[in-house]
Design a protein around this motif. Structure first.
Motif, PDB file in Angstrom:
ATOM      1  N   LEU A  47      39.248  27.009  31.808  1.00 10.79           N
ATOM      2  CA  LEU A  47      38.696  28.575  32.138  1.00 10.79           C
ATOM      3  C   LEU A  47      39.807  29.236  31.312  1.00 10.79           C
ATOM      4  O   LEU A  47      39.601  30.680  31.231  1.00 10.79           O
ATOM      5  N   THR A  48      40.701  28.713  30.513  1.00 12.30           N
ATOM      6  CA  THR A  48      41.546  29.453  29.892  1.00 12.30           C
ATOM      7  C   THR A  48      41.626  29.292  28.368  1.00 12.30           C
ATOM      8  O   THR A  48      40.921  29.965  27.447  1.00 12.30           O
ATOM      9  N   LEU A  49      42.320  28.205  28.066  1.00 11.12           N
ATOM     10  CA  LEU A  49      42.368  27.858  26.661  1.00 11.12           C
ATOM     11  C   LEU A  49      41.905  26.485  26.498  1.00 11.12           C
ATOM     12  O   LEU A  49      41.717  25.713  27.662  1.00 11.12           O
ATOM     13  N   PRO A  50      41.416  26.007  25.380  1.00  4.92           N
ATOM     14  CA  PRO A  50      40.903  24.650  25.138  1.00  4.92           C
ATOM     15  C   PRO A  50      41.986  23.440  25.585  1.00  4.92           C
ATOM     16  O   PRO A  50      43.080  23.818  25.214  1.00  4.92           O
ATOM     17  N   VAL A 291      43.531  33.693  40.373  1.00  5.99           N
ATOM     18  CA  VAL A 291      43.900  33.524  39.042  1.00  5.99           C
ATOM     19  C   VAL A 291      44.307  31.927  38.533  1.00  5.99           C
ATOM     20  O   VAL A 291      45.101  31.291  39.183  1.00  5.99           O
ATOM     21  N   ASP A 292      43.860  31.787  37.470  1.00  9.17           N
ATOM     22  CA  ASP A 292      44.372  30.383  36.879  1.00  9.17           C
ATOM     23  C   ASP A 292      45.111  30.810  35.429  1.00  9.17           C
ATOM     24  O   ASP A 292      44.758  31.728  34.693  1.00  9.17           O
ATOM     25  N   ARG A 356      52.487  21.630  27.926  1.00  8.95           N
ATOM     26  CA  ARG A 356      51.804  22.804  28.415  1.00  8.95           C
ATOM     27  C   ARG A 356      51.541  22.366  29.984  1.00  8.95           C
ATOM     28  O   ARG A 356      51.599  21.165  30.195  1.00  8.95           O
ATOM     29  N   HIS A 357      51.204  23.454  30.815  1.00 10.84           N
ATOM     30  CA  HIS A 357      50.817  23.246  32.064  1.00 10.84           C
ATOM     31  C   HIS A 357      49.900  24.265  32.511  1.00 10.84           C
ATOM     32  O   HIS A 357      49.408  25.438  32.098  1.00 10.84           O
ATOM     33  N   THR A 358      49.432  24.038  33.754  1.00  8.87           N
ATOM     34  CA  THR A 358      48.342  24.614  34.347  1.00  8.87           C
ATOM     35  C   THR A 358      48.926  25.240  35.824  1.00  8.87           C
ATOM     36  O   THR A 358      49.702  24.504  36.205  1.00  8.87           O
ATOM     37  N   LEU A 359      48.472  26.254  36.181  1.00 12.56           N
ATOM     38  CA  LEU A 359      48.818  27.092  37.403  1.00 12.56           C
ATOM     39  C   LEU A 359      47.409  27.480  38.133  1.00 12.56           C
ATOM     40  O   LEU A 359      46.734  28.224  37.630  1.00 12.56           O
ATOM     41  N   TRP A 360      47.397  27.295  39.508  1.00  8.99           N
ATOM     42  CA  TRP A 360      46.152  27.759  40.302  1.00  8.99           C
ATOM     43  C   TRP A 360      46.745  28.480  41.349  1.00  8.99           C
ATOM     44  O   TRP A 360      47.866  28.227  41.978  1.00  8.99           O
ATOM     45  N   ALA A 361      46.293  29.844  41.779  1.00  7.79           N
ATOM     46  CA  ALA A 361      46.935  30.703  42.679  1.00  7.79           C
ATOM     47  C   ALA A 361      45.813  31.628  43.171  1.00  7.79           C
ATOM     48  O   ALA A 361      45.089  32.019  42.565  1.00  7.79           O
ATOM     49  N   TYR A 362      46.054  31.922  44.333  1.00  8.07           N
ATOM     50  CA  TYR A 362      45.073  32.806  45.187  1.00  8.07           C
ATOM     51  C   TYR A 362      45.705  33.585  46.289  1.00  8.07           C
ATOM     52  O   TYR A 362      46.690  33.149  46.683  1.00  8.07           O
ATOM     53  N   CYS A 363      45.075  34.749  46.415  1.00  9.78           N
ATOM     54  CA  CYS A 363      45.505  35.400  47.651  1.00  9.78           C
ATOM     55  C   CYS A 363      44.334  36.055  48.347  1.00  9.78           C
ATOM     56  O   CYS A 363      43.178  35.797  47.899  1.00  9.78           O
ATOM     57  N   HIS A 364      44.527  36.475  49.630  1.00  8.22           N
ATOM     58  CA  HIS A 364      43.409  37.119  50.239  1.00  8.22           C
ATOM     59  C   HIS A 364      43.161  38.486  50.298  1.00  8.22           C
ATOM     60  O   HIS A 364      44.293  39.355  50.024  1.00  8.22           O
ATOM     61  N   LEU A 365      41.840  39.057  50.202  1.00  8.77           N
ATOM     62  CA  LEU A 365      41.543  40.287  49.993  1.00  8.77           C
ATOM     63  C   LEU A 365      40.535  40.591  51.334  1.00  8.77           C
ATOM     64  O   LEU A 365      39.844  39.502  51.859  1.00  8.77           O
ATOM     65  N   THR A 391      56.047  32.653  30.579  1.00  3.67           N
ATOM     66  CA  THR A 391      55.549  31.446  30.312  1.00  3.67           C
ATOM     67  C   THR A 391      53.983  31.428  30.220  1.00  3.67           C
ATOM     68  O   THR A 391      53.445  30.440  29.688  1.00  3.67           O
ATOM     69  N   ILE A 392      53.554  32.663  30.332  1.00  3.86           N
ATOM     70  CA  ILE A 392      51.922  32.865  30.308  1.00  3.86           C
ATOM     71  C   ILE A 392      51.468  32.903  29.048  1.00  3.86           C
ATOM     72  O   ILE A 392      51.733  33.735  28.328  1.00  3.86           O
ATOM     73  N   LEU A 393      50.643  31.791  28.746  1.00  2.52           N
ATOM     74  CA  LEU A 393      49.876  31.566  27.438  1.00  2.52           C
ATOM     75  C   LEU A 393      48.370  32.334  27.375  1.00  2.52           C
ATOM     76  O   LEU A 393      47.832  33.206  26.780  1.00  2.52           O
ATOM     77  N   ALA A 394      47.841  32.315  28.757  1.00  4.79           N
ATOM     78  CA  ALA A 394      46.515  33.093  29.046  1.00  4.79           C
ATOM     79  C   ALA A 394      46.229  32.859  30.477  1.00  4.79           C
ATOM     80  O   ALA A 394      46.635  32.022  31.398  1.00  4.79           O
ATOM     81  N   ARG A 395      45.251  33.771  30.919  1.00  5.10           N
ATOM     82  CA  ARG A 395      44.904  33.747  32.545  1.00  5.10           C
ATOM     83  C   ARG A 395      43.528  33.998  32.432  1.00  5.10           C
ATOM     84  O   ARG A 395      42.792  34.585  31.537  1.00  5.10           O
ATOM     85  N   SER A 396      42.708  33.544  33.707  1.00  2.00           N
ATOM     86  CA  SER A 396      41.603  33.775  34.050  1.00  2.00           C
ATOM     87  C   SER A 396      41.212  34.364  35.408  1.00  2.00           C
ATOM     88  O   SER A 396      42.103  33.508  36.319  1.00  2.00           O
TER      89      SER A 396
END
Length: 474
Positions: A47-50, A291-292, A356-365, A391-396
């Motif tokens: 979803l962000t980078l190769p 957000v990823d 490198r690393h991935t992070l997965w996060a969400y909140c409620h709306l 630390t953020i390289l890219a976000r989706s």
């Protein structure tokens, strides 16, 4: 055209669970998926980078590891590998400390000595018979329990609100927050009745089965289920959108792993006016904004425990979480939302390039909200991990509307298949002793909008298939 005993529309965990149940009973079955890939919420993509593999929806699987269906299947032989983080869950606080949910009840007692006896009394009996308890809980509410005393041990405290049970049972405010944060997966106000159900189930799951990730991403769970289904003779067809019943091949039974609203569109006039009215009155849950992140290094959490946790709940105190989730239910955006975070690459190196690393996060709306909550999520992470933004390289980002576009079952960004509030947690998509069967002959609903509700466990599909086998395919 080939005739099937059963066709299953939708290849999420419940659709695949229904198809496997049919195939294990010796019935011919075809799964039809509208998208290019199977899995529903069990998908993984760059979803962000190769080279950065992100779970599109579900990422951590306490109910998958606890599922009575999945535990009976030889999924390891078909490529499934659960990965258990060192710490299932961490909940940090502003003073730099964190409460942790450990696999061992003894470890929990050691971390919270003033609540050790209460914690053991509450969870030890549940965990001792965890498999049996899951058979009782992950099924329609109307049944004759095989373990009535065990079910009562769970059921009586679950009637309370999450905040009410936490404050009544535990003295330690950090343990209270840890429990209430787990109940936040209900996406409901945390001071309303029955929300303790989610805290009890997910906390118990950490001890009974763990909060594992899937090596290679959640799509590997979908692929393992599909591989096992094919080994039983089941078939899967992708790129096939079903818009009406005439789009289906000849069959005896059709099981729909779709939102009830879409079932009405497909089946049309074959459904009674009463059933249609019931479905149209079905309450949707609140939305999520996700957000990823692709990161240059691990998240620099202040609390060391968070650096060993697969899941991190960012919500602060019980009062802060109660206030935030109440705001969402009232149609407002919380200033400090409860943010649910997963760190898969800490435990699965296949998720990101070396270092490198991935992070997965969400909140409620609130339902219908189209606000961009990425800034709120990043601010909440930065609160407990100063320097995170560096630390953020890219976000989706995935808004509620984008989530629904990607997966039509996520109506309005609702990831729970409908509100879990009140009796709708048990009676879905309306009050019925036969929740899967519809008035249309041979048509069954098997999505998360049926009991036992949302989660990657496949049990909605299992019970729907069992109902169809008893009535239509003896």
């Amino acid at each position: 055209m080939k005739r099937y005993d059963a066709v299953v529309i939708g290849s999420g965990p419940n659709g695949l669970g229904a198809a496997i149940t049919m195939a294990r009973a010796g019935r011919s079955v075809l799964v039809i998926e509208g998208g290019a890939t199977i899995g529903g919420g069990m998908r993984t993509a760059e979803l962000t980078l190769p080279g950065f593999q992100h779970d599109v929806c579900s990422a951590v699987h306490p109910l998958g590891a606890s599922s009575p269906l999945f535990r009976r299947l030889p999924l390891a032989e078909h490529g499934l590998e659960w990965v258990h983080p060192t710490i299932p869950l961490a909940h940090p606080f502003d003073d730099g400390s964190a409460a942790t949910l450990r696999r061992s009840i003894d470890a929990m007692a050691a971390e919270f000595p003033e609540d050790a006896d209460t914690y053991r009394r509450l969870f030890a009996p549940l965990v001792r018979d965890w498999d049996e308890l899951m058979w009782e809980l992950l099924r329609p509410i109307v049944h004759v329990p095989r373990k009535p005393l065990l079910l009562a041990r769970f059921g009586l405290p679950s009637l309370l609100s999450a905040s009410g049970l936490a404050r009544r049972a535990f003295q330690n405010e950090r343990l209270q927050a840890l429990f209430v944060g787990s109940a936040g997966h209900a996406i409901l106000p945390l001071d309303t009745w029955l929300t303790a159900t989610f805290g009890l189930m997910l906390t118990g799951a950490a001890h009974g089965a763990g909060w594992p990730l899937v090596r290679g991403g959640s799509r590997r769970l979908a692929e393992a289920l599909a591989s096992y289904l094919r080994s039983l003779g089941g078939e899967i067809e992708t790129h096939h959108n079903v818009r009406r019943m005439d789009d289906l091949p000849p069959h005896r039974v059709a099981l729909f792993d779709v939102a009830p609203e879409h079932l009405l569109d497909i089946v049309g006039g074959r459904l009674s006016a009463g059933y249609r009215k019931r479905v149209l009155g079905y309450r949707r849950g609140e939305a999520v904004f996700k957000v990823d992140f692709a990161l240059s290094r691990p998240v620099p959490w202040t609390a060391a425990e968070c650096r060993e946790a697969g899941t991190v709940h960012l919500g602060g105190s019980v009062s802060e979480m109660v206030s935030g989730e109440d705001a969402v239910a009232r149609g407002r955006i919380a200033e400090s939302p409860l943010v649910l975070v997963a760190q898969p690459s800490l435990f699965d190196s296949s998720r990101a390039p070396d270092g490198r690393h991935t992070l997965w996060a969400y909140c409620h709306l609130p339902r219908g909200c189209d606000a961009n909550a990425a800034g709120l999520i990043e601010r909440q992470i930065e609160r407990f991990a100063p320097g995170f933004r560096d630390t953020i390289l890219a976000r989706s980002t995935t808004s509620p509307a984008q989530a629904e576009h990607s997966n039509p079952n996520l109506v309005g960004g609702d990831i729970t298949g409908g509100s879990n509030g009140g009796l709708q947690l048990f009676f879905r998509p309306g009050f019925s002793l036969q929740p899967y069967r519809t008035p249309a002959a041979g048509v069954y609903l098997c999505s998360a909008s049926t009991p036992p509700a949302g989660g990657v466990h496949g049990m909605c599909g299992y019970w729907a298939a069992r109902a169809a086998l008893r009535r239509e395919l003896r």
